[in-house]
Design a protein around this motif. Structure first.
Motif, PDB file in Angstrom:
ATOM      1  N   LEU A 154      31.250  28.988  46.588  1.00 59.94           N
ATOM      2  CA  LEU A 154      32.562  29.076  47.215  1.00 59.94           C
ATOM      3  C   LEU A 154      32.436  29.082  48.742  1.00 59.94           C
ATOM      4  O   LEU A 154      31.336  29.281  49.275  1.00 59.94           O
ATOM      5  N   PRO A 155      33.562  28.883  49.464  1.00 60.15           N
ATOM      6  CA  PRO A 155      33.482  28.782  50.928  1.00 60.15           C
ATOM      7  C   PRO A 155      32.855  29.984  51.622  1.00 60.15           C
ATOM      8  O   PRO A 155      32.290  29.848  52.708  1.00 60.15           O
ATOM      9  N   ASP A 156      32.943  31.179  51.030  1.00 64.17           N
ATOM     10  CA  ASP A 156      32.368  32.373  51.656  1.00 64.17           C
ATOM     11  C   ASP A 156      30.894  32.552  51.338  1.00 64.17           C
ATOM     12  O   ASP A 156      30.263  33.517  51.767  1.00 64.17           O
ATOM     13  N   GLY A 157      30.322  31.625  50.548  1.00 65.70           N
ATOM     14  CA  GLY A 157      28.921  31.724  50.154  1.00 65.70           C
ATOM     15  C   GLY A 157      28.705  32.393  48.814  1.00 65.70           C
ATOM     16  O   GLY A 157      27.572  32.452  48.316  1.00 65.70           O
ATOM     17  N   SER A 158      29.765  32.909  48.202  1.00 62.60           N
ATOM     18  CA  SER A 158      29.648  33.512  46.874  1.00 62.60           C
ATOM     19  C   SER A 158      29.271  32.449  45.850  1.00 62.60           C
ATOM     20  O   SER A 158      29.709  31.295  45.942  1.00 62.60           O
ATOM     21  N   LEU A 159      28.471  32.863  44.856  1.00 63.53           N
ATOM     22  CA  LEU A 159      28.023  31.946  43.810  1.00 63.53           C
ATOM     23  C   LEU A 159      28.641  32.356  42.479  1.00 63.53           C
ATOM     24  O   LEU A 159      28.725  33.548  42.164  1.00 63.53           O
ATOM     25  N   VAL A 160      29.051  31.348  41.704  1.00 63.05           N
ATOM     26  CA  VAL A 160      29.602  31.595  40.376  1.00 63.05           C
ATOM     27  C   VAL A 160      28.968  30.617  39.396  1.00 63.05           C
ATOM     28  O   VAL A 160      28.919  29.408  39.659  1.00 63.05           O
ATOM     29  N   TRP A 161      28.456  31.150  38.291  1.00 66.56           N
ATOM     30  CA  TRP A 161      27.954  30.337  37.190  1.00 66.56           C
ATOM     31  C   TRP A 161      28.984  30.403  36.062  1.00 66.56           C
ATOM     32  O   TRP A 161      29.325  31.501  35.593  1.00 66.56           O
ATOM     33  N   GLU A 213      27.875  36.282  41.961  1.00 66.55           N
ATOM     34  CA  GLU A 213      27.101  36.903  43.033  1.00 66.55           C
ATOM     35  C   GLU A 213      27.955  36.789  44.286  1.00 66.55           C
ATOM     36  O   GLU A 213      28.038  35.719  44.895  1.00 66.55           O
ATOM     37  N   ILE A 214      28.619  37.875  44.653  1.00 67.41           N
ATOM     38  CA  ILE A 214      29.646  37.842  45.687  1.00 67.41           C
ATOM     39  C   ILE A 214      29.072  38.173  47.062  1.00 67.41           C
ATOM     40  O   ILE A 214      28.374  39.175  47.248  1.00 67.41           O
ATOM     41  N   ALA A 215      29.384  37.304  48.028  1.00 67.52           N
ATOM     42  CA  ALA A 215      28.966  37.544  49.409  1.00 67.52           C
ATOM     43  C   ALA A 215      29.710  38.752  49.975  1.00 67.52           C
ATOM     44  O   ALA A 215      30.903  38.932  49.735  1.00 67.52           O
ATOM     45  N   LYS A 216      29.010  39.586  50.722  1.00 71.26           N
ATOM     46  CA  LYS A 216      29.611  40.803  51.264  1.00 71.26           C
ATOM     47  C   LYS A 216      30.596  40.472  52.387  1.00 71.26           C
ATOM     48  O   LYS A 216      30.303  39.692  53.283  1.00 71.26           O
ATOM     49  N   ASP A 217      31.757  41.080  52.303  1.00 72.03           N
ATOM     50  CA  ASP A 217      32.793  40.917  53.319  1.00 72.03           C
ATOM     51  C   ASP A 217      33.755  42.092  53.161  1.00 72.03           C
ATOM     52  O   ASP A 217      34.705  42.042  52.372  1.00 72.03           O
ATOM     53  N   LYS A 218      33.519  43.173  53.919  1.00 74.18           N
ATOM     54  CA  LYS A 218      34.312  44.393  53.761  1.00 74.18           C
ATOM     55  C   LYS A 218      35.780  44.190  54.107  1.00 74.18           C
ATOM     56  O   LYS A 218      36.649  44.904  53.613  1.00 74.18           O
ATOM     57  N   LYS A 234      40.673  37.887  38.453  1.00 68.18           N
ATOM     58  CA  LYS A 234      41.746  38.192  37.503  1.00 68.18           C
ATOM     59  C   LYS A 234      41.471  37.504  36.177  1.00 68.18           C
ATOM     60  O   LYS A 234      41.100  36.334  36.138  1.00 68.18           O
ATOM     61  N   THR A 235      41.624  38.233  35.080  1.00 71.80           N
ATOM     62  CA  THR A 235      41.576  37.654  33.739  1.00 71.80           C
ATOM     63  C   THR A 235      42.884  38.021  33.038  1.00 71.80           C
ATOM     64  O   THR A 235      43.755  38.673  33.617  1.00 71.80           O
ATOM     65  N   SER A 236      43.018  37.641  31.794  1.00 77.11           N
ATOM     66  CA  SER A 236      44.268  37.896  31.080  1.00 77.11           C
ATOM     67  C   SER A 236      44.518  39.383  30.845  1.00 77.11           C
ATOM     68  O   SER A 236      45.665  39.799  30.664  1.00 77.11           O
ATOM     69  N   GLN A 237      43.452  40.206  30.857  1.00 79.08           N
ATOM     70  CA  GLN A 237      43.614  41.621  30.521  1.00 79.08           C
ATOM     71  C   GLN A 237      43.283  42.598  31.646  1.00 79.08           C
ATOM     72  O   GLN A 237      43.498  43.803  31.492  1.00 79.08           O
ATOM     73  N   GLN A 238      42.763  42.094  32.771  1.00 81.85           N
ATOM     74  CA  GLN A 238      42.302  43.028  33.790  1.00 81.85           C
ATOM     75  C   GLN A 238      42.127  42.339  35.133  1.00 81.85           C
ATOM     76  O   GLN A 238      42.215  41.115  35.245  1.00 81.85           O
ATOM     77  N   GLU A 239      41.859  43.170  36.162  1.00 82.32           N
ATOM     78  CA  GLU A 239      41.440  42.690  37.467  1.00 82.32           C
ATOM     79  C   GLU A 239      40.196  43.448  37.894  1.00 82.32           C
ATOM     80  O   GLU A 239      40.102  44.666  37.697  1.00 82.32           O
ATOM     81  N   VAL A 240      39.244  42.730  38.465  1.00 79.26           N
ATOM     82  CA  VAL A 240      38.016  43.333  38.977  1.00 79.26           C
ATOM     83  C   VAL A 240      37.994  43.129  40.489  1.00 79.26           C
ATOM     84  O   VAL A 240      38.105  41.998  40.966  1.00 79.26           O
ATOM     85  N   THR A 241      37.858  44.228  41.241  1.00 85.60           N
ATOM     86  CA  THR A 241      37.853  44.169  42.703  1.00 85.60           C
ATOM     87  C   THR A 241      36.478  44.564  43.221  1.00 85.60           C
ATOM     88  O   THR A 241      35.936  45.602  42.839  1.00 85.60           O
ATOM     89  N   VAL A 242      35.917  43.726  44.122  1.00 85.29           N
ATOM     90  CA  VAL A 242      34.577  43.981  44.659  1.00 85.29           C
ATOM     91  C   VAL A 242      34.563  43.660  46.148  1.00 85.29           C
ATOM     92  O   VAL A 242      35.447  42.982  46.668  1.00 85.29           O
ATOM     93  N   LEU A 243      33.524  44.135  46.830  1.00 90.62           N
ATOM     94  CA  LEU A 243      33.279  43.764  48.216  1.00 90.62           C
ATOM     95  C   LEU A 243      32.066  42.847  48.298  1.00 90.62           C
ATOM     96  O   LEU A 243      32.057  41.878  49.035  1.00 90.62           O
ATOM     97  N   GLY A 244      31.031  43.147  47.571  1.00 92.49           N
ATOM     98  CA  GLY A 244      29.838  42.310  47.516  1.00 92.49           C
ATOM     99  C   GLY A 244      28.919  42.847  46.445  1.00 92.49           C
ATOM    100  O   GLY A 244      28.420  43.955  46.573  1.00 92.49           O
TER     101      GLY A 244
END
Length: 370
Positions: A177-184, A214-219, A226-236
């Motif tokens: 992704l543009p922020d450098g985060s990787l998704v498989w 694998e989320i790039a850190k960005d405080k 978001k999925t159909s049943q939940q939301e997951v919030t992370v910083l990195g």
């Protein structure tokens, strides 16, 4: 593969020094060799290889990486000359040809479809490497390694159209992704995201199916899945989400950092090696073996007391087949690991070694019986 080279590679597996290329070579050789020789191999000396594995494992109190653990198991299977599946009653075996070569089905591949905001669809396996499109100041390209890459070139563009990356059954793909985060993305999955990712100060994506992040850190800009049943919030952090529509439970597994998982009724903070399960209003957390959870990303099926029904759902998604049960015990439990790069016949033969299940292939449909 020449004997001396294979021994060298196996030794590298056992001491954890094999490169990614060497791992891929050895895995491919193992899969091909086990298919060709499975019917004529003698019963392995399990006690001997138990001793050999034990001698290579760290002393109590030390940790062992997931890949090293699985590579040891793979190397042992190569050395004993069989692709046998390690199940609870592994001393029972029968010689049976479940599928002929002409009927066999190849494993999944690295491929996906990118849908741009204007509706244009790009089959990533059919296009050349290099630049694919430009939207809202973002350049989208495909690398020679088969990775989709987003790069922001103009930050003054206000529009931020949505893109969708979709894998069909039998496909998997990786995106940066543009922020450098990787998704498989695992098979039969999709990821929806703004082209520049950041929208109103939040990096927000929507997942259907399964993805490893694998989320790039960005405080300053939290990352929300978001999925159909939940939301997951992370910083990195590093985590896996399994949210297939056909599964009753959405599983979020944390490998590094911390994440906040929230559904309509509750929210919890996960720490490494924890897995949350959400289904409707229910919410639970337990400790898991994270290497087992992300084995799919590393080219493996790993089952730890997994039911036949759950296993076959994974097999269906990866080999793009349909399963019909006829008097089979769907709750029969299996334990072990199999390469995802094996042909379908290799998977089914190893499962049949338990003598409690039989498979018959009719086109792209598998009949499962006792």
């Amino acid at each position: 593969m020449k004997e001396n080279k294979s021994k060298d590679l196996i030794e590298k597996y056992l001491n954890g020094t094999a490169t990614e290329q060497e791992k891929a070579i050895l895995n491919s050789w193992y899969s091909n060799r086990s298919r060709a020789m499975a019917d004529e191999m003698p019963e392995p000396d399990y006690e001997l290889w138990d001793r050999k594995i034990s001698s290579q494992l760290p002393k109590p109190g030390k940790t062992i990486s997931g890949w090293f653990k699985y590579s040891v198991a793979a190397a042992v299977m190569i050395l004993v000359g069989t692709g046998i599946f390690f199940y609870k009653q592994y001393d029972k075996k029968r010689d049976q040809n479940v599928i002929t070569a002409a009927m066999d089905i190849a494993p999944g591949k690295k491929s996906a479809t990118l849908t741009l905001a204007n509706g244009k669809k790009i089959r990533l396996s059919d296009v050349n490497n290099g630049s694919l499109a430009k939207e809202a100041g973002v350049t989208i390209s495909k690398t020679k390694e088969g990775e989709l890459v987003y790069e922001i070139e103009d930050t003054d563009i206000e529009s931020n159209p949505l893109n969708t990356l979709t894998t069909a059954k039998g496909e998997t793909y990786k995106i940066r992704l543009p922020d450098g985060s990787l998704v498989w993305l695992n098979a039969a999955s999709s990821l929806i995201y703004p082209a520049s990712l950041n929208k109103n100060g939040v990096r927000r994506v929507e997942l259907k199916g399964e993805g490893y992040f694998e989320i790039a850190k960005d405080k300053k800009h939290p990352f929300v899945v978001k999925t159909s049943q939940q939301e997951v919030t992370v910083l990195g952090t590093h985590f896996n989400i399994s949210a297939y529509p056909e599964e009753a439970v959405t599983l979020t597994t944390l490998l590094e950092g911390s994440v906040k998982v929230a559904n309509s009724k509750d929210q919890k903070i996960l720490v490494p090696n924890q897995q949350s399960a959400t289904s409707g209003n229910s919410f639970s957390v337990k400790t898991v073996e994270t290497d087992d959870v992300i084995a799919w990303k590393n080219g493996l099926f790993v089952f730890n007391d997994e039911s036949l029904e759950n296993i076959m759902r994974e097999v269906c998604r990866w080999y793009d087949i349909e399963v019909i049960y006829r008097n089979a015990d769907k709750n029969k439990l299996f334990f072990g690991g199999i390469s995802r790069y094996d042909h379908l016949s290799g998977i089914l033969k190893k499962l049949e070694l338990t003598e409690g299940v039989h498979f018959k292939l009719e086109g792209r449909r598998i009949i499962v019986s006792k």
